[in-house]
Write an enzyme that holds these catalytic residues in place. Sequence first.
Site, PDB file in Angstrom:
ATOM      1  N   THR A 415      34.508 -10.229   4.460  1.00  0.00           N
ATOM      2  CA  THR A 415      33.918  -9.908   5.754  1.00  0.00           C
ATOM      3  C   THR A 415      34.670 -10.676   6.826  1.00  0.00           C
ATOM      4  O   THR A 415      34.779 -11.905   6.764  1.00  0.00           O
ATOM      5  CB  THR A 415      32.407 -10.235   5.798  1.00  0.00           C
ATOM      6  OG1 THR A 415      31.914  -9.988   7.118  1.00  0.00           O
ATOM      7  CG2 THR A 415      32.122 -11.672   5.430  1.00  0.00           C
ATOM      8  N   HIS A 467      25.816 -19.031  -7.888  1.00  0.00           N
ATOM      9  CA  HIS A 467      25.928 -20.285  -8.634  1.00  0.00           C
ATOM     10  C   HIS A 467      25.446 -20.160 -10.071  1.00  0.00           C
ATOM     11  O   HIS A 467      25.596 -21.102 -10.874  1.00  0.00           O
ATOM     12  CB  HIS A 467      25.137 -21.381  -7.917  1.00  0.00           C
ATOM     13  CG  HIS A 467      25.726 -22.748  -8.086  1.00  0.00           C
ATOM     14  ND1 HIS A 467      26.932 -22.974  -8.719  1.00  0.00           N
ATOM     15  CD2 HIS A 467      25.276 -23.975  -7.696  1.00  0.00           C
ATOM     16  CE1 HIS A 467      27.203 -24.265  -8.724  1.00  0.00           C
ATOM     17  NE2 HIS A 467      26.205 -24.899  -8.102  1.00  0.00           N
TER      18      HIS A 467
END
Length: 496
Positions: A415, A467
């Site tokens: 992005t 994560h």
Amino acid sequence: MTADTSTRYREFKMPDVGEGLTEAEILKWYVQPGDVVTDGQVVCEVETAKAAVELPIPYDGVVHELRFAEGTTVDVGESIITVDVAPGSGGAEPVAPPAPEAPAPASDGGSGASSSSSSSSGSGSGSGSAGTGTAASAGRTPVLVGYGVAEASTKRRARRGPAASVPEQGAAAAAVQAEMNGYATAPAVPVQEPARTRPLAKPPVRKLAKDLGVDLATITPTGPDGVITREDVHAATAPAEPVQAPAPVPATAPVAPPVPAAGARETRIPVKGVRKATAAAMVGSAFTAPHVTEFVTVDVTRTMKLVEELKADREMAGVRVNPLLLIAKALLVAIRRHPEVNATWDEARQEIVVKHYVNLGIAAATPRGLLVPNIKDAHDKTLPQLAAALGDLVSTAREGRTTPVAMQGGTVTITNVGVFGVDTGTPILNPGESAILAVGAIKLQPWVHKGKVKARQVTTLALSFDHRLIDGELGSKVLADIAAILEQPKRLITWA
């Protein structure tokens, strides 16, 4: 409803143009009642939660009725348009002509129309959907994903108006009825059987050719299996420079915010389409995958110099070269060095699925909202191929022509918030992806270079990752590799 009427009128239902979509909004009708249509002709444009899509009609005939107005949200499986496939006829040939005298109530559109409508509803419940049943009987294979929804999943709507009673009237009454329905002139122009040698082209390409005034029969196709592509149409217009370019589709133009009434203290805007889907996806991602975001500020002066050199390279002629291209290439190289970052978390099976391909998503701000189409198998593309794919992806998104398929199956995303002058951000993962890279604005800043403070081109990168499957070490290595390549672009050669 008699056999004649069920054969004569075909209903086209809202198809599932994506995977599991349940509704779509009708943006624009390209036809009106009384218009002659042919198999494959685009009749409307709809907006799903993923993209704007043009729908081709799978029948030849005359438009009898548009069931919904523009701006209406319609469930998948609902009939949206009815086509008279035998205009000017009183019914199918095997059926004997009806008695010449017509019932008096039918002529004044009063109770006769009501009884006719109820009759057609009762028949529909017994024989199934006209659109589904007649498509099967005619041997025509549906061409749209999701077309032909199971009959049990949709409700048959009673026909409006006295059209269903046409086969039960005399010839004179049928003519009056046809005039009332808005296609009285259609019998004078019988629908011709579509030519089997008609050039092969997708509906959007046909519309483009129509807008540009190009006859598809004069184009030599270059696509697979002899299909005419957008490039073929544009190439056909090259000699005539003044040819008018296709005008932007009003339906996908920026939607102006509602003008507040005088003295209004607030304005309410319905949440639907792309905005609704984006909101749901972001909430789901933010509260499902534990996000971690790391940052690095890097000197990209050499990368900017390489961009200028590539612009003058003959190998890159005809494609757009910009910093985003080299950033995308740097990310692909980092993924090749650390393939485990290109993965997804399978909650149901409690597995980490490592992808051996990269579908590189590019977040694009469009008039319809944020879209994230992806470049399929970006890992296999050369730099010129990647530049061409990136340019096509961006231009298609800005035109509002991104397809649902183009937004499915992404693995990682970039992005570019720097185009808005923003230094960086903490991007949220796209559902099903493991990482997203945010690129900040490239600015001239004081930087220590070779022991001296100099003005250098500097930017900040932010990498968010899941994560559950990417720990801090792996995420740091990937981000460090991207930064190292952008600082020393020659690593694209040594590391690739």
